[in-house]
Design a protein around this motif. Structure first.
Motif, short mmCIF file in Angstrom:
data_model
loop_
_atom_site.label_atom_id
_atom_site.label_comp_id
_atom_site.label_asym_id
_atom_site.label_seq_id
_atom_site.Cartn_x
_atom_site.Cartn_y
_atom_site.Cartn_z
N GLY A 79 -13.08 -9.13 -1.57
CA GLY A 79 -13.87 -8.62 -0.58
C GLY A 79 -12.89 -8.73 0.70
N GLY A 80 -11.91 -9.69 0.81
CA GLY A 80 -10.89 -9.44 2.12
C GLY A 80 -10.00 -8.09 1.84
N GLY A 81 -9.76 -7.86 0.61
CA GLY A 81 -8.94 -6.58 0.57
C GLY A 81 -9.64 -5.33 0.87
N VAL A 82 -11.02 -5.37 0.58
CA VAL A 82 -11.58 -3.96 0.85
C VAL A 82 -12.15 -4.21 2.69
CG1 VAL A 82 -14.06 -2.86 0.96
CG2 VAL A 82 -12.75 -4.13 -1.03
N LEU A 83 -12.38 -5.22 3.06
CA LEU A 83 -12.65 -5.16 4.66
C LEU A 83 -11.24 -5.16 5.40
CD1 LEU A 83 -14.98 -8.18 4.82
CD2 LEU A 83 -15.63 -5.90 4.87
N ALA A 84 -10.07 -5.47 4.73
CA ALA A 84 -8.89 -5.50 5.48
C ALA A 84 -8.51 -3.52 5.57
CB ALA A 84 -7.64 -6.06 4.71
N MET A 134 -5.46 5.16 -0.76
CA MET A 134 -5.35 3.70 -0.82
C MET A 134 -4.66 3.44 -2.09
SD MET A 134 -6.43 2.77 2.37
CE MET A 134 -5.84 4.56 2.68
N TRP A 135 -5.18 3.82 -3.22
CA TRP A 135 -4.72 3.30 -4.39
C TRP A 135 -3.43 3.47 -4.80
CZ3 TRP A 135 -6.09 -0.58 -7.37
CH2 TRP A 135 -5.75 -0.59 -8.89
N LEU A 136 -3.02 4.85 -4.46
CA LEU A 136 -1.71 5.35 -5.09
C LEU A 136 -0.73 5.20 -3.73
CD1 LEU A 136 -2.96 8.63 -6.64
CD2 LEU A 136 -2.18 6.47 -7.63
N ALA A 137 -1.06 5.25 -2.47
CA ALA A 137 0.04 5.14 -1.37
C ALA A 137 0.25 3.68 -0.81
CB ALA A 137 -0.28 6.10 -0.38
N VAL A 138 -1.02 3.11 -0.59
CA VAL A 138 -0.95 1.69 0.03
C VAL A 138 -0.93 0.55 -0.77
CG1 VAL A 138 -2.23 0.37 1.71
CG2 VAL A 138 -2.40 2.91 1.98
N MET A 139 -1.56 0.43 -1.79
CA MET A 139 -1.71 -0.81 -2.78
C MET A 139 -0.04 -0.92 -3.28
SD MET A 139 -4.45 -1.83 -2.27
CE MET A 139 -4.18 -3.27 -3.75
N PRO A 140 0.55 -0.04 -3.90
CA PRO A 140 1.96 -0.46 -4.14
C PRO A 140 3.11 -1.03 -3.26
CG PRO A 140 1.29 1.68 -5.00
CD PRO A 140 0.27 1.48 -3.87
N GLN A 141 2.75 -0.86 -1.84
CA GLN A 141 3.50 -1.37 -0.99
C GLN A 141 2.83 -2.73 -0.41
OE1 GLN A 141 4.44 1.29 2.47
NE2 GLN A 141 3.17 2.76 1.50
N VAL A 142 1.63 -2.82 -0.61
CA VAL A 142 1.09 -4.16 -0.21
C VAL A 142 0.67 -5.34 -1.23
CG1 VAL A 142 0.28 -3.11 1.84
CG2 VAL A 142 -1.46 -3.52 -0.26
N ALA A 143 0.70 -4.85 -2.47
CA ALA A 143 0.43 -5.56 -3.59
C ALA A 143 1.17 -6.84 -3.94
CB ALA A 143 0.45 -4.85 -4.89
N GLU A 199 -3.02 -7.50 8.42
CA GLU A 199 -1.59 -7.49 8.97
C GLU A 199 -0.56 -6.75 8.10
OE1 GLU A 199 -1.10 -11.53 9.81
OE2 GLU A 199 -2.56 -11.47 11.67
N VAL A 200 -0.50 -7.04 6.83
CA VAL A 200 0.24 -6.46 5.91
C VAL A 200 0.31 -5.07 5.93
CG1 VAL A 200 0.96 -6.50 3.40
CG2 VAL A 200 0.52 -8.53 4.46
N VAL A 201 -1.35 -4.59 5.67
CA VAL A 201 -1.35 -3.02 5.77
C VAL A 201 -0.93 -2.50 6.83
CG1 VAL A 201 -3.18 -1.52 5.63
CG2 VAL A 201 -3.32 -3.42 4.09
N GLU A 202 -1.18 -2.78 8.02
CA GLU A 202 -0.67 -2.35 9.15
C GLU A 202 0.78 -2.16 9.24
OE1 GLU A 202 -1.76 -4.95 12.29
OE2 GLU A 202 -3.93 -4.34 12.35
N ASN A 203 1.55 -2.89 8.44
CA ASN A 203 2.96 -2.65 8.39
C ASN A 203 3.47 -1.83 7.26
OD1 ASN A 203 3.63 -4.28 10.74
ND2 ASN A 203 3.52 -6.21 9.30
N ALA A 204 2.52 -1.16 6.74
CA ALA A 204 2.76 -0.23 5.40
C ALA A 204 3.30 1.04 6.13
CB ALA A 204 1.70 -0.16 4.69
N ASP A 205 4.11 1.73 5.21
CA ASP A 205 4.47 3.15 5.69
C ASP A 205 3.22 4.23 5.34
OD1 ASP A 205 5.88 5.48 6.36
OD2 ASP A 205 7.28 5.01 4.40
N THR A 206 2.92 4.90 6.29
CA THR A 206 2.06 5.77 6.07
C THR A 206 2.42 7.15 5.95
OG1 THR A 206 2.46 6.48 8.68
CG2 THR A 206 0.72 4.64 7.99
N LYS A 207 3.74 7.47 5.64
CA LYS A 207 3.92 8.68 5.00
C LYS A 207 3.58 8.97 3.65
CE LYS A 207 8.45 8.84 7.96
NZ LYS A 207 9.78 8.89 7.68
N THR A 265 -8.09 -1.34 9.49
CA THR A 265 -7.03 -1.29 9.91
C THR A 265 -6.96 0.19 10.36
OG1 THR A 265 -5.78 -2.31 7.71
CG2 THR A 265 -4.52 -0.44 9.07
N ARG A 266 -6.58 0.50 11.74
CA ARG A 266 -6.52 1.62 12.40
C ARG A 266 -5.42 2.41 11.77
NH1 ARG A 266 -6.14 -2.24 16.58
NH2 ARG A 266 -8.16 -2.20 17.87
#
Length: 282
Positions: A101-106, A195-204, A171-179, A110-111
């Motif tokens: 639940g926290g992962g989905v809401l995070a 989210m699954w292919l670009a964000v999750m590998p960075q924040v997992a 907070e972790v997602v906000e520091n992820a690379d958006t490229k 995130t802006r």
């Protein structure tokens, strides 16, 4: 007076004003602390200062009786092992539900990544509310509605865990690379795919580290909630303490079980977090 002297004068004035405000706040805080202590001491039946010399009476009685009945401790620890397993199950399920639940809401909070930008602020306030309500309060309400047992404890801890992990995860997602996100978006990838292919590998790794840390906290929380009738090892500990002298060996066995379990899980999760975040050491 030159401009530099004027700026320096204003800066010093601001510093003095800030120190004055800080001093006033400190005085108010100390006054409130002293007043609150006096009120609490007046409402205490025995008085804090009068009871201070006897603070070690109960631990000494418990240790003395446990030492006299040391032969019973292994059998008692085995007897209370199922209750400990129930506590671990409560902590594990609540951590898993809270992490999901926290992962989905995070991601929704995130802006720049949320599919509904207008929902960012409401979702953040929701996380604040979930994090602000103590899990013991939620458990007491649920026990009144659902009755005693592990289910109210699991729901209460999962609710609070969702808010706590949602804040950390965001907070972790906000520091992820958006490229990588922008690259996938340019080729027509959907929100879930981005989210699954670009964000999750960075924040997992960080997410898993925070979830393991929360698992340790939830073990303690599930044990504490047992005191209010939520089951597990805490419920057995409350009963052992309530019987008083003659059952202190049971309380000591439960304390030993909790201590050993928390130390083992703390060491194991710390090692796992270190490997997840920093990688395998050469």
């Amino acid at each position: 007076m030159t401009d530099l002297d004027h700026l320096q004068s204003r800066y010093l004035d601001l510093v003095r004003r800030r120190r004055m405000y800080s001093g006033l706040l400190l005085i108010v805080f100390v006054a409130l602390l002293a007043g609150g202590f006096q009120i609490a001491n007046d409402r205490n039946a025995g008085g804090f200062l009068r009871g201070l010399p006897h603070v070690f009476d109960y631990p000494s009685e418990l240790i003395a009786e446990a030492a006299a009945k040391a032969a019973n401790l292994p059998g008692l620890m085995w007897t209370y092992l199922p209750a400990l397993v129930e506590t671990l199950n409560i902590a594990a399920v609540s951590t898993l539900v809270g992490a999901l639940g926290g992962g989905v809401l995070a991601l929704l909070a995130t802006r720049g990544l949320s599919p509904w930008p207008r929902m960012v602020a409401p979702v953040r306030r929701l996380l604040d509310i979930m994090r602000a309500i103590p899990d013991v309060v939620i458990a007491l309400v649920l026990i009144f509605v659902l009755g005693g047992g592990p289910v109210p404890a699991m729901i209460a801890i999962a609710f609070h865990t969702t808010g706590a992990l949602g804040k950390l995860f965001s907070e972790v997602v906000e520091n992820a690379d958006t490229k990588p996100v922008e690259g996938l978006e340019s080729v027509g990838a959907g929100w879930l795919q981005r989210m699954w292919l670009a964000v999750m590998p960075q924040v997992a790794p960080n997410w898993l580290g925070y979830a393991l840390l929360r698992f340790e906290i939830n073990i303690r929380a599930s044990a504490i909630l047992g005191f209010v009738g939520a089951g597990g090892i805490g419920y057995e500990l409350r009963n052992a303490i309530a019987w008083g002298p003659g059952r202190y060996d049971a309380a000591a066995a439960i304390f030993i079980l909790l201590f050993v379990t928390i130390v083992v899980i703390d060491q194991a999760s710390s090692t796992a977090r270190d490997r997840l975040i920093h990688g395998e050491k050469p």
